[in-house]
Enzyme design. Structure first.
Site, mmCIF file in Angstrom:
data_model
loop_
_atom_site.group_PDB
_atom_site.id
_atom_site.type_symbol
_atom_site.label_atom_id
_atom_site.label_comp_id
_atom_site.label_asym_id
_atom_site.label_seq_id
_atom_site.Cartn_x
_atom_site.Cartn_y
_atom_site.Cartn_z
ATOM 1 N N CYS A 117 51.559 11.806 61.356
ATOM 2 C CA CYS A 117 50.541 12.068 60.348
ATOM 3 C C CYS A 117 51.011 11.575 58.995
ATOM 4 O O CYS A 117 52.201 11.604 58.702
ATOM 5 C CB CYS A 117 50.287 13.569 60.300
ATOM 6 S SG CYS A 117 49.242 14.039 58.960
ATOM 7 N N ARG B 41 37.294 8.916 55.058
ATOM 8 C CA ARG B 41 37.382 10.106 55.919
ATOM 9 C C ARG B 41 36.856 11.346 55.204
ATOM 10 O O ARG B 41 36.455 12.306 55.857
ATOM 11 C CB ARG B 41 38.841 10.363 56.319
ATOM 12 C CG ARG B 41 39.398 9.405 57.354
ATOM 13 C CD ARG B 41 40.803 9.820 57.767
ATOM 14 N NE ARG B 41 40.872 11.260 57.888
ATOM 15 C CZ ARG B 41 41.844 12.021 57.378
ATOM 16 N NH1 ARG B 41 42.847 11.481 56.734
ATOM 17 N NH2 ARG B 41 41.818 13.327 57.519
ATOM 18 N N ASP C 88 45.277 20.006 48.539
ATOM 19 C CA ASP C 88 44.386 18.849 48.634
ATOM 20 C C ASP C 88 43.955 18.327 47.265
ATOM 21 O O ASP C 88 43.407 17.228 47.170
ATOM 22 C CB ASP C 88 43.140 19.211 49.464
ATOM 23 C CG ASP C 88 43.462 19.307 50.950
ATOM 24 O OD1 ASP C 88 44.577 18.928 51.343
ATOM 25 O OD2 ASP C 88 42.589 19.765 51.715
ATOM 26 N N ARG D 28 53.122 17.355 61.576
ATOM 27 C CA ARG D 28 52.164 18.463 61.466
ATOM 28 C C ARG D 28 52.215 19.250 62.761
ATOM 29 O O ARG D 28 51.387 19.063 63.649
ATOM 30 C CB ARG D 28 50.771 17.894 61.217
ATOM 31 C CG ARG D 28 50.158 18.457 59.941
ATOM 32 C CD ARG D 28 49.058 17.582 59.487
ATOM 33 N NE ARG D 28 47.993 18.319 58.869
ATOM 34 C CZ ARG D 28 47.010 17.769 58.191
ATOM 35 N NH1 ARG D 28 46.970 16.470 58.053
ATOM 36 N NH2 ARG D 28 46.065 18.503 57.651
ATOM 37 N N LYS E 99 33.935 18.813 54.247
ATOM 38 C CA LYS E 99 34.496 18.222 55.474
ATOM 39 C C LYS E 99 35.288 19.268 56.254
ATOM 40 O O LYS E 99 35.132 19.405 57.462
ATOM 41 C CB LYS E 99 35.417 17.056 55.107
ATOM 42 C CG LYS E 99 36.260 16.558 56.266
ATOM 43 C CD LYS E 99 37.151 15.412 55.877
ATOM 44 C CE LYS E 99 38.488 15.818 55.304
ATOM 45 N NZ LYS E 99 39.466 16.325 56.283
ATOM 46 N N ASN E 100 36.119 20.011 55.541
ATOM 47 C CA ASN E 100 37.014 20.942 56.244
ATOM 48 C C ASN E 100 36.297 22.175 56.785
ATOM 49 O O ASN E 100 36.878 22.948 57.549
ATOM 50 C CB ASN E 100 38.180 21.357 55.336
ATOM 51 C CG ASN E 100 39.177 20.229 55.154
ATOM 52 O OD1 ASN E 100 39.039 19.176 55.762
ATOM 53 N ND2 ASN E 100 40.171 20.437 54.304
HETATM 54 C C1 UD1 Z 1 44.058 22.185 56.637
HETATM 55 C C2 UD1 Z 1 43.145 21.177 55.968
HETATM 56 C C3 UD1 Z 1 43.947 20.287 55.008
HETATM 57 C C4 UD1 Z 1 44.702 21.160 54.018
HETATM 58 C C5 UD1 Z 1 45.530 22.221 54.744
HETATM 59 C C6 UD1 Z 1 46.212 23.203 53.798
HETATM 60 C C7 UD1 Z 1 41.396 20.762 57.581
HETATM 61 C C8 UD1 Z 1 40.749 19.797 58.517
HETATM 62 N N1 UD1 Z 1 42.515 20.347 56.989
HETATM 63 O O1 UD1 Z 1 45.019 21.449 57.407
HETATM 64 O O2 UD1 Z 1 43.035 19.444 54.318
HETATM 65 O O3 UD1 Z 1 45.581 20.335 53.271
HETATM 66 O O4 UD1 Z 1 44.689 22.980 55.637
HETATM 67 O O5 UD1 Z 1 45.265 23.827 52.984
HETATM 68 O O6 UD1 Z 1 40.898 21.839 57.352
HETATM 69 N N2 UD1 Z 1 52.243 24.300 60.211
HETATM 70 C C9 UD1 Z 1 53.273 24.522 61.102
HETATM 71 N N3 UD1 Z 1 52.953 24.910 62.382
HETATM 72 C C10 UD1 Z 1 51.662 25.092 62.786
HETATM 73 C C11 UD1 Z 1 50.616 24.871 61.862
HETATM 74 C C12 UD1 Z 1 50.940 24.475 60.574
HETATM 75 O O7 UD1 Z 1 54.449 24.368 60.781
HETATM 76 O O8 UD1 Z 1 51.445 25.449 63.957
HETATM 77 C C13 UD1 Z 1 52.566 23.873 58.816
HETATM 78 C C14 UD1 Z 1 52.039 22.483 58.503
HETATM 79 O O9 UD1 Z 1 52.924 21.487 58.938
HETATM 80 C C15 UD1 Z 1 51.923 22.532 56.998
HETATM 81 C C16 UD1 Z 1 51.520 23.967 56.742
HETATM 82 O O10 UD1 Z 1 51.883 24.706 57.904
HETATM 83 O O11 UD1 Z 1 53.162 22.273 56.407
HETATM 84 C C17 UD1 Z 1 50.036 24.157 56.451
HETATM 85 O O12 UD1 Z 1 49.286 23.649 57.514
HETATM 86 P P1 UD1 Z 1 47.831 24.176 57.899
HETATM 87 O O13 UD1 Z 1 47.431 25.271 56.960
HETATM 88 O O14 UD1 Z 1 47.820 24.457 59.352
HETATM 89 O O15 UD1 Z 1 46.969 22.901 57.578
HETATM 90 P P2 UD1 Z 1 45.894 22.199 58.497
HETATM 91 O O16 UD1 Z 1 45.067 23.200 59.196
HETATM 92 O O17 UD1 Z 1 46.563 21.134 59.308
#
Ligand code: UD1
Length: 419
Positions: A116, A400, A308, A121, A22-23
């Site tokens: 979320c 999902r 995850d 997020r 999915k990701n």
């Molecule tokens: C993706 C995955 C999710 C997985 C996560 C971490 C998808 C669709 N989802 O989510 O399943 O759990 O990676 O491996 O691929 N953060 C900030 N600011 C930002 C961006 C992120 O503070 O601009 C923080 C987030 O709140 C979180 C952490 O960084 O605490 C990790 O987030 P991120 O790696 O961005 O996860 P996703 O891309 O949302």
């Protein structure tokens, strides 16, 4: 509202082909709108999030159709750069369309996906990086309006404060058609980033360093269509392995991505399960009782233990011999499944980012509500090992991320049905 009805106590036995990731599929679908041609994507999982992504593609003027597990995306007729709020809200990762739209049309209007289930997020890192690439970003009535005055982003040197998966993907998408070279330091190293880059390279993009923490993208004016097969889902693999570990039995996962699943396998092995791997195959045998994991299970960016897979492993360890300790380092609110596990008889204490899981003799069935995607899957893991029947409601969360979960588990001999 649909629910899953699970009666525990039956071992799982047999072979299961792992669904597509999915990701990986979600950012790759977003990227497909940049190709100005036709892309054919194979091993696309049939999931509600994937259909949400296809609605966004169709809304902006692409033609996205499915045939079995293959998707075709024709992006020759894009005529919109705004994604309505209701489509953005359907799926949290819709934010990834921002980089793709900017890379294609030089502008887009999106909204922040709302509250979320894993806590706030933020997308601050996405926005800061895109601004460095020449994107003007403003907020207008809750909408994020992005515009590149010259129509084309420029390369930049970007150092991420944290290796965010989504931010790394958005930067790569904007960078592949930017003017000049973009360097991302402290980039996310997740296998799904490599899959996205593999797809983009197949479309003509010039990217090196993916899978490492320094990615270099050399921009190019145009991409082209391609045919691509999405990688297997390492988290779905971890879930079915956790189910078998917890319920007992013997499973062979085929179409598995072995090296990418290893950070999970190396921890699962400590529970006493026998695990063997071959090319694209993972074999697991689980005997009578699992042992607790002695070392602290710390979730970390890849190649650390994946956040995850935290919930599904916790569910398996809830009835292990001894105490296991988890430390969640990626998301603030990722222990919401623990209340349901406790209702099923687990002994879990949450102290901030730490969860102490004292293995109980046996879990029992209960009526529980899925709190989020992986938390819901954890309830299914616990239910398969528990005595009696469990009803899991709010399974839209589970749908999902898992393709026909009840069919996959029933085929292995588990007593599970959708009602
Ligand atoms: C993706 C995955 C999710 C997985 C996560 C971490 C998808 C669709 N989802 O989510 O399943 O759990 O990676 O491996 O691929 N953060 C900030 N600011 C930002 C961006 C992120 O503070 O601009 C923080 C987030 O709140 C979180 C952490 O960084 O605490 C990790 O987030 P991120 O790696 O961005 O996860 P996703 O891309 O949302």
């Amino acid at each position: 509202m649909q629910k899953l009805v699970v009666t525990g106590g039956k071992p799982l036995r047999g072979e299961l082909s792992v669904q597509g990731s999915k990701n990986s599929a979600l950012p790759i679908m977003a990227a497909s709108l940049m190709c100005g041609g036709e892309c054919r994507l194979h091993r696309c999982p049939k999931l509600t999030d994937i259909y949400a992504a296809s609605r966004i593609l169709n809304f902006v003027g692409c033609r996205c159709t499915f045939s079995g597990n293959s998707a075709a995306v024709d992006s020759r007729s894009i005529d919109r750069t705004e994604i309505p709020e209701e489509l953005m809200r359907e799926m949290r990762s819709s934010i990834i369309f921002m980089g793709a739209m900017l890379g294609t049309a030089g502008e887009c209007t999106v909204s922040v996906p709302g509250g979320c289930e894993l806590g706030p997020r933020p997308i601050d890192m996405h926005l800061t990086a895109l601004k460095r690439m020449g994107v003007d970003i403003s907020e207008l009535s809750g909408r994020i309006v992005c515009r590149i005055p010259s129509g084309r982003a420029h390369g930049a040197k970007i150092s991420l404060a944290f290796p965010s998966v989504g931010a790394t993907e958005n930067i790569i998408l904007c960078a592949v058609t930017a003017d000049g070279e973009t360097v991302i330091n402290n980039a996310a190293r997740e296998p799904e980033i490599c899959d996205l880059c593999g797809f983009l390279r197949a479309c003509g993009a010039r990217i090196t360093g993916d899978g490492e923490s320094r990615i270099v993208v050399k921009g190019k004016a145009k991409l082209h269509g391609c045919e691509y097969t999405i990688m297997p889902d390492r988290i779905a693999a971890a879930t079915y392995l956790s189910m078998t570990a917890a319920a007992g039995g013997e499973i062979i996962l085929t179409n598995a991505c072995v090296p990418e699943t290893e950070p999970f396998l190396s921890v699962l092995e400590q529970t006493g399960c026998s695990i063997y791997t071959g090319e694209n195959k993972i074999y697991l045998h689980s005997g009578v009782r699992l042992r607790a994991v002695r070392e602290r299970i710390r979730t970390m960016p890849h190649p650390g233990f994946p956040t995850d897979a935290q919930a599904v492993l916790m569910a398996a360890l809830a009835a292990a011999d001894g105490t296991s300790i988890f430390e969640e380092n990626i998301f603030d609110c990722r222990y919401r499944h623990t209340d349901a596990l406790i209702k099923m008889g687990a002994d879990i204490q949450v102290l901030g980012k730490v969860a102490i899981v004292k293995g109980v003799r046996r879990l029992h069935g209960a009526n529980v509500e899925a709190t989020d995607l992986r938390g819901g899957a954890a309830m299914a893991v616990a239910a398969l090992a528990a005595e009696g029947t469990t009803q899991i409601t709010k399974i839209s969360h589970i749908d999902r991320g898992y393709e026909k979960i009840e069919e996959a588990v029933s085929a292995l001999g588990g007593d599970i049905r959708r009602a």
